[in-house]
Design a protein around this motif. Structure first.
Motif, PDB file in Angstrom:
ATOM      1  N   PHE A 217       6.665  10.947   7.732  1.00 54.72           N
ATOM      2  CA  PHE A 217       6.007   9.828   8.430  1.00 54.72           C
ATOM      3  C   PHE A 217       7.071   8.933   9.061  1.00 54.72           C
ATOM      4  O   PHE A 217       6.988   8.563  10.237  1.00 54.72           O
ATOM      5  CB  PHE A 217       5.153   9.026   7.451  1.00 54.72           C
ATOM      6  CG  PHE A 217       4.606   7.749   8.029  1.00 54.72           C
ATOM      7  CD1 PHE A 217       3.633   7.772   9.008  1.00 54.72           C
ATOM      8  CD2 PHE A 217       5.089   6.518   7.599  1.00 54.72           C
ATOM      9  CE1 PHE A 217       3.135   6.596   9.552  1.00 54.72           C
ATOM     10  CE2 PHE A 217       4.605   5.328   8.139  1.00 54.72           C
ATOM     11  CZ  PHE A 217       3.630   5.374   9.116  1.00 54.72           C
ATOM     12  N   CYS A 218       8.093   8.607   8.287  1.00 54.53           N
ATOM     13  CA  CYS A 218       9.184   7.771   8.789  1.00 54.53           C
ATOM     14  C   CYS A 218      10.347   7.861   7.793  1.00 54.53           C
ATOM     15  O   CYS A 218      10.193   7.430   6.646  1.00 54.53           O
ATOM     16  CB  CYS A 218       8.724   6.331   8.933  1.00 54.53           C
ATOM     17  SG  CYS A 218      10.096   5.213   9.297  1.00 54.53           S
ATOM     18  N   PRO A 219      11.490   8.386   8.220  1.00 51.91           N
ATOM     19  CA  PRO A 219      12.627   8.504   7.300  1.00 51.91           C
ATOM     20  C   PRO A 219      13.023   7.155   6.686  1.00 51.91           C
ATOM     21  O   PRO A 219      13.453   7.082   5.548  1.00 51.91           O
ATOM     22  CB  PRO A 219      13.745   9.059   8.190  1.00 51.91           C
ATOM     23  CG  PRO A 219      13.030   9.772   9.281  1.00 51.91           C
ATOM     24  CD  PRO A 219      11.779   8.973   9.538  1.00 51.91           C
ATOM     25  N   ARG A 220      12.847   6.105   7.469  1.00 51.59           N
ATOM     26  CA  ARG A 220      13.205   4.779   6.951  1.00 51.59           C
ATOM     27  C   ARG A 220      12.250   4.366   5.823  1.00 51.59           C
ATOM     28  O   ARG A 220      12.657   3.786   4.829  1.00 51.59           O
ATOM     29  CB  ARG A 220      13.169   3.766   8.093  1.00 51.59           C
ATOM     30  CG  ARG A 220      13.596   2.399   7.682  1.00 51.59           C
ATOM     31  CD  ARG A 220      13.893   1.527   8.887  1.00 51.59           C
ATOM     32  NE  ARG A 220      14.206   0.186   8.457  1.00 51.59           N
ATOM     33  CZ  ARG A 220      15.370  -0.181   7.935  1.00 51.59           C
ATOM     34  NH1 ARG A 220      16.344   0.705   7.805  1.00 51.59           N
ATOM     35  NH2 ARG A 220      15.580  -1.411   7.551  1.00 51.59           N
ATOM     36  N   GLN A 221      10.970   4.656   6.005  1.00 54.53           N
ATOM     37  CA  GLN A 221      10.021   4.326   4.940  1.00 54.53           C
ATOM     38  C   GLN A 221      10.414   5.042   3.646  1.00 54.53           C
ATOM     39  O   GLN A 221      10.385   4.470   2.558  1.00 54.53           O
ATOM     40  CB  GLN A 221       8.590   4.718   5.332  1.00 54.53           C
ATOM     41  CG  GLN A 221       7.573   4.148   4.373  1.00 54.53           C
ATOM     42  CD  GLN A 221       6.213   4.804   4.489  1.00 54.53           C
ATOM     43  OE1 GLN A 221       6.066   5.989   4.198  1.00 54.53           O
ATOM     44  NE2 GLN A 221       5.229   4.040   4.912  1.00 54.53           N
ATOM     45  N   TRP A 222      10.812   6.304   3.794  1.00 54.48           N
ATOM     46  CA  TRP A 222      11.265   7.041   2.613  1.00 54.48           C
ATOM     47  C   TRP A 222      12.437   6.314   1.946  1.00 54.48           C
ATOM     48  O   TRP A 222      12.459   6.119   0.731  1.00 54.48           O
ATOM     49  CB  TRP A 222      11.695   8.471   3.009  1.00 54.48           C
ATOM     50  CG  TRP A 222      12.490   9.117   1.924  1.00 54.48           C
ATOM     51  CD1 TRP A 222      12.028   9.751   0.809  1.00 54.48           C
ATOM     52  CD2 TRP A 222      13.916   9.137   1.814  1.00 54.48           C
ATOM     53  NE1 TRP A 222      13.063  10.166   0.016  1.00 54.48           N
ATOM     54  CE2 TRP A 222      14.231   9.798   0.613  1.00 54.48           C
ATOM     55  CE3 TRP A 222      14.966   8.653   2.609  1.00 54.48           C
ATOM     56  CZ2 TRP A 222      15.551   9.993   0.185  1.00 54.48           C
ATOM     57  CZ3 TRP A 222      16.272   8.845   2.193  1.00 54.48           C
ATOM     58  CH2 TRP A 222      16.552   9.511   1.000  1.00 54.48           C
TER      59      TRP A 222
ATOM     60  N   GLY B 291       3.656   4.327  14.278  1.00 58.32           N
ATOM     61  CA  GLY B 291       3.218   4.209  12.886  1.00 58.32           C
ATOM     62  C   GLY B 291       3.563   2.879  12.243  1.00 58.32           C
ATOM     63  O   GLY B 291       3.034   2.541  11.180  1.00 58.32           O
ATOM     64  N   CYS B 292       4.457   2.092  12.871  1.00 55.64           N
ATOM     65  CA  CYS B 292       4.879   0.814  12.270  1.00 55.64           C
ATOM     66  C   CYS B 292       3.678  -0.096  12.030  1.00 55.64           C
ATOM     67  O   CYS B 292       3.624  -0.825  11.044  1.00 55.64           O
ATOM     68  CB  CYS B 292       5.884   0.105  13.168  1.00 55.64           C
ATOM     69  SG  CYS B 292       7.492   0.930  13.247  1.00 55.64           S
ATOM     70  N   LYS B 293       2.747  -0.055  12.954  1.00 55.14           N
ATOM     71  CA  LYS B 293       1.587  -0.942  12.879  1.00 55.14           C
ATOM     72  C   LYS B 293       0.814  -0.751  11.571  1.00 55.14           C
ATOM     73  O   LYS B 293       0.340  -1.698  10.966  1.00 55.14           O
ATOM     74  CB  LYS B 293       0.664  -0.631  14.057  1.00 55.14           C
ATOM     75  CG  LYS B 293       0.229  -1.846  14.821  1.00 55.14           C
ATOM     76  CD  LYS B 293      -0.704  -1.435  15.916  1.00 55.14           C
ATOM     77  CE  LYS B 293      -0.350  -2.106  17.202  1.00 55.14           C
ATOM     78  NZ  LYS B 293      -1.168  -1.673  18.306  1.00 55.14           N
ATOM     79  N   SER B 294       0.682   0.499  11.165  1.00 52.75           N
ATOM     80  CA  SER B 294      -0.116   0.773   9.967  1.00 52.75           C
ATOM     81  C   SER B 294       0.752   0.936   8.717  1.00 52.75           C
ATOM     82  O   SER B 294       0.238   1.235   7.644  1.00 52.75           O
ATOM     83  CB  SER B 294      -0.932   2.049  10.176  1.00 52.75           C
ATOM     84  OG  SER B 294      -0.055   3.127  10.426  1.00 52.75           O
ATOM     85  N   CYS B 295       2.058   0.750   8.879  1.00 51.82           N
ATOM     86  CA  CYS B 295       2.964   0.997   7.749  1.00 51.82           C
ATOM     87  C   CYS B 295       2.845  -0.123   6.717  1.00 51.82           C
ATOM     88  O   CYS B 295       2.915  -1.305   7.048  1.00 51.82           O
ATOM     89  CB  CYS B 295       4.400   1.089   8.260  1.00 51.82           C
ATOM     90  SG  CYS B 295       5.600   1.262   6.946  1.00 51.82           S
ATOM     91  N   SER B 296       2.710   0.256   5.457  1.00 51.72           N
ATOM     92  CA  SER B 296       2.538  -0.740   4.398  1.00 51.72           C
ATOM     93  C   SER B 296       3.819  -1.531   4.151  1.00 51.72           C
ATOM     94  O   SER B 296       3.786  -2.546   3.463  1.00 51.72           O
ATOM     95  CB  SER B 296       2.077  -0.050   3.121  1.00 51.72           C
ATOM     96  OG  SER B 296       2.902   1.061   2.873  1.00 51.72           O
TER      97      SER B 296
ATOM     98  N   LEU C  16       8.368  -5.991   5.384  1.00 47.89           N
ATOM     99  CA  LEU C  16       9.708  -5.957   4.805  1.00 47.89           C
ATOM    100  C   LEU C  16      10.704  -5.294   5.741  1.00 47.89           C
ATOM    101  O   LEU C  16      11.875  -5.632   5.775  1.00 47.89           O
ATOM    102  CB  LEU C  16       9.667  -5.175   3.486  1.00 47.89           C
ATOM    103  CG  LEU C  16       8.790  -5.818   2.415  1.00 47.89           C
ATOM    104  CD1 LEU C  16       8.364  -4.800   1.390  1.00 47.89           C
ATOM    105  CD2 LEU C  16       9.532  -6.959   1.770  1.00 47.89           C
ATOM    106  N   CYS C  17      10.234  -4.355   6.511  1.00 45.57           N
ATOM    107  CA  CYS C  17      11.132  -3.530   7.320  1.00 45.57           C
ATOM    108  C   CYS C  17      11.417  -4.115   8.693  1.00 45.57           C
ATOM    109  O   CYS C  17      12.558  -4.162   9.122  1.00 45.57           O
ATOM    110  CB  CYS C  17      10.529  -2.142   7.471  1.00 45.57           C
ATOM    111  SG  CYS C  17      11.340  -1.113   8.679  1.00 45.57           S
ATOM    112  N   LEU C  18      10.391  -4.580   9.394  1.00 47.14           N
ATOM    113  CA  LEU C  18      10.562  -4.921  10.807  1.00 47.14           C
ATOM    114  C   LEU C  18      11.510  -6.087  11.073  1.00 47.14           C
ATOM    115  O   LEU C  18      12.304  -6.024  12.004  1.00 47.14           O
ATOM    116  CB  LEU C  18       9.202  -5.158  11.460  1.00 47.14           C
ATOM    117  CG  LEU C  18       8.366  -3.889  11.586  1.00 47.14           C
ATOM    118  CD1 LEU C  18       7.064  -4.177  12.307  1.00 47.14           C
ATOM    119  CD2 LEU C  18       9.121  -2.789  12.312  1.00 47.14           C
TER     120      LEU C  18
END
Ligand code: SF4
Length: 228
Positions: free
Chosen positions: A29-34, A198-203, A207-209
């Motif tokens: 989904f997103c390497p950064r989210q991982w 996917g950033c919009k729906s990312c939980s 914290l990330c943006l």
């Protein structure tokens, strides 16, 4: 820790080298989210707690029975593959009566193996759910010495069960992705990525943006948000 490329069919992974199957879903989904979840554990709890609650709900789903006609249904089945160095849990595995399948202890006949992964939302544009399902199937194949050519994704929002073919290049992509994850993990490095749909729906967006946007001008940040 083993060096990259050192693993082959005859090498086993150490206990601390095992990856969770769910990691591949987050990474795809997103390497950064991982990275935020699995390397910077302070944020893992948000996502994993929710996932744990959902799994718990599913485990008590009265619709899921142990035996239905020509199929045996197992819930929350722990799986692992020493070959791939992964461990995790399948939401549901169905064993369907099929003379081309495998034998199961305590049951007569042969059975085909069908992994079913439950998701709370709706089918996604990306392949993250398919990656997770396929990796589950690869573990089951290794454990049961069989071949699994399809699995199912069940989406809670649409109440739809999608049959997914698990053949082809996806298995090679998965092995490559596991290696990428290991490299980031070995270097304790949270991947940096560009903003994505996917950033919009990312939980983890709150914290990330702000951190992702730190090097941008306020104008560039606003343009990025407006153009989403
Ligand atoms: S907010 Fe966007 S970049 Fe950050 S982790 Fe989520 S999907 Fe990835």
């Amino acid at each position: 820790m083993h060096a990259q490329g050192e693993h082959n069919d005859f090498t086993t992974y150490g206990e601390d080298e095992y990856l969770q199957i769910a990691e591949i879903q987050h990474y795809q989904f997103c390497p950064r989210q991982w990275g935020l979840i699995y390397l910077e554990h302070q944020w893992a709890e948000n996502v994993l707690t929710v996932e744990g609650t959902l799994l718990h709900q599913k485990a008590h789903d009265p619709e899921i029975k142990e035996k239905r006609g020509n199929r045996i249904v197992k819930r929350s089945l722990r799986v692992a593959s020493p070959r791939l160095g992964v461990v995790g849990m399948c939401d549901v595995v169905e064993f369907i009566r099929d003379e081309t399948g495998i034998r199961l202890p305590a049951y007569q006949g042969r059975y085909r193996v069908l992994p079913v992964e439950y998701k709370r939302g709706r089918p996604k544009e990306g392949k993250e759910d398919i990656f997770q399902l396929t990796l589950e199937a690869m573990c089951l194949e290794d454990m049961l010495v069989t071949r699994i050519d399809e699995g199912c994704l069940y989406y809670g929002e649409t109440h739809h069960r999608l049959t997914v073919p698990l053949k082809g290049a996806i298995r090679t992509q998965i092995e490559k992705t596991l290696q990428e994850i290991r490299n980031f993990r070995e270097h304790r490095q949270t991947p940096r990525v560009k903003r994505r749909r996917g950033c919009k729906s990312c939980s983890l967006k709150d914290l990330c943006l702000p951190e992702l946007s730190r090097t941008k001008s306020a104008h560039a940040y606003m343009m990025g948000v407006i153009s989403e």
